[in-house]
Design an enzyme around this catalytic site. Sequence first.
Site, mmCIF file in Angstrom:
data_model
loop_
_atom_site.group_PDB
_atom_site.id
_atom_site.type_symbol
_atom_site.label_atom_id
_atom_site.label_comp_id
_atom_site.label_asym_id
_atom_site.label_seq_id
_atom_site.Cartn_x
_atom_site.Cartn_y
_atom_site.Cartn_z
ATOM 1 N N GLY A 1 0.611 -1.145 -0.018
ATOM 2 C CA GLY A 1 0.544 0.126 -0.214
ATOM 3 C C GLY A 1 0.822 1.307 0.244
ATOM 4 O O GLY A 1 0.997 2.632 -0.615
ATOM 5 N N ASP A 2 1.927 1.590 0.676
ATOM 6 C CA ASP A 2 2.224 2.156 1.014
ATOM 7 C C ASP A 2 3.206 2.795 -0.475
ATOM 8 O O ASP A 2 3.622 3.842 -1.306
ATOM 9 C CB ASP A 2 4.044 2.634 1.586
ATOM 10 C CG ASP A 2 3.094 1.919 3.732
ATOM 11 O OD1 ASP A 2 2.293 2.006 3.471
ATOM 12 O OD2 ASP A 2 4.664 1.434 3.934
ATOM 13 N N ALA A 3 4.167 1.114 -1.171
ATOM 14 C CA ALA A 3 4.330 1.577 -2.320
ATOM 15 C C ALA A 3 3.797 2.281 -4.061
ATOM 16 O O ALA A 3 3.825 2.774 -4.237
ATOM 17 C CB ALA A 3 5.241 0.183 -3.105
#
Length: 343
Positions: free
Chosen positions: A297-299
């Site tokens: 999700g961060d990526a």
Amino acid sequence: MASPSYDGILLGMGNPLLDISAVVDDEFLHKYDIKLNNAILAEDKHKSMYDEMSNKFNVEYIAGGATQNSIKVAQWMLQIPGATSYMGCIGKDKYGEEMKKNSTAAGVNVHYYEDENTPTGTCAVCVVGGERSLVANLAAANCYKSEHLKRPENWALVEKAKYYYIAGFFLTVSPDSIQLVAEHAAANNKVFTMNLSAPFICEFFRDPQEKALPYVDILFGNETEARTFSKVHGWETDNVEEIAKKICEWPKVTGRKRITVITQGADPVCVAEDGKVQLFPVILLPKEKLVDTNGAGDAFVGGFLSQLVQEKPIAECVKAGCYAANVIIQRSGCTYPEKPDFH
């Protein structure tokens, strides 16, 4: 050096955590009452798990924390040194030094607030069958103060940036810092983005979340967080597309319309804008290529932001997000090869 137009264009603020990542077993999850695909703050019952992980499993240490991950991925995608900056609080210890080394090597301009008395925060990343669960011991990350943000050399980063990204996790630490940046963005017609980040943020940090929301131009989240947000606000719908549209309609301080971007694992990414919803397929990955979902999700957010700061269309931003997430889930933790291969 960054070309003048991209120098410090993107600023992130959040909880810098050193990820202690390991493939564990169901017994370990059960012992510490950890659910898969969840993110929680460490309680007393989790105190001993960090050492146990290090002793029992093959652990990797990776500089992490949700916002820092996204900023590092955006920096990697941009390949322009100094395009991104980041602030958060670490301890004066070996983990803090490791973090500084790691982030600086990634090309991010980090301005950490260093707490003399508290150790650098850590996050246990427990991986079972490729799925991850996070238990964060914020420690020093919890000690960030807006006084640090107001120092001239740090506020200069705020003034230089044109885009801001803050994960919802930072609402538990320094909501006043978030307000300062949000108000600056609104007053100067800059783009302010946030993330729902975890179900517990929507449930237990509802007030600071609602205070920040009117400033948010782009809100990210996943389907579980979106459904929790809907439940907390009594919307009585589990339909992610409906929820995304309703979040867009939330009152806003500037004239710019809000965009809501909800990822759904292997299902299409849902983007709501101006009362309409678009679905974008993700890049499907054969199960045997999946290493772990930590940082996916961060990526996605990092990839998205890397195109947003270049003023690319939203469809292109989503594509870049899907590309970055696809790269990261084929590797351990939120790590990436030397150069992106995104066209």
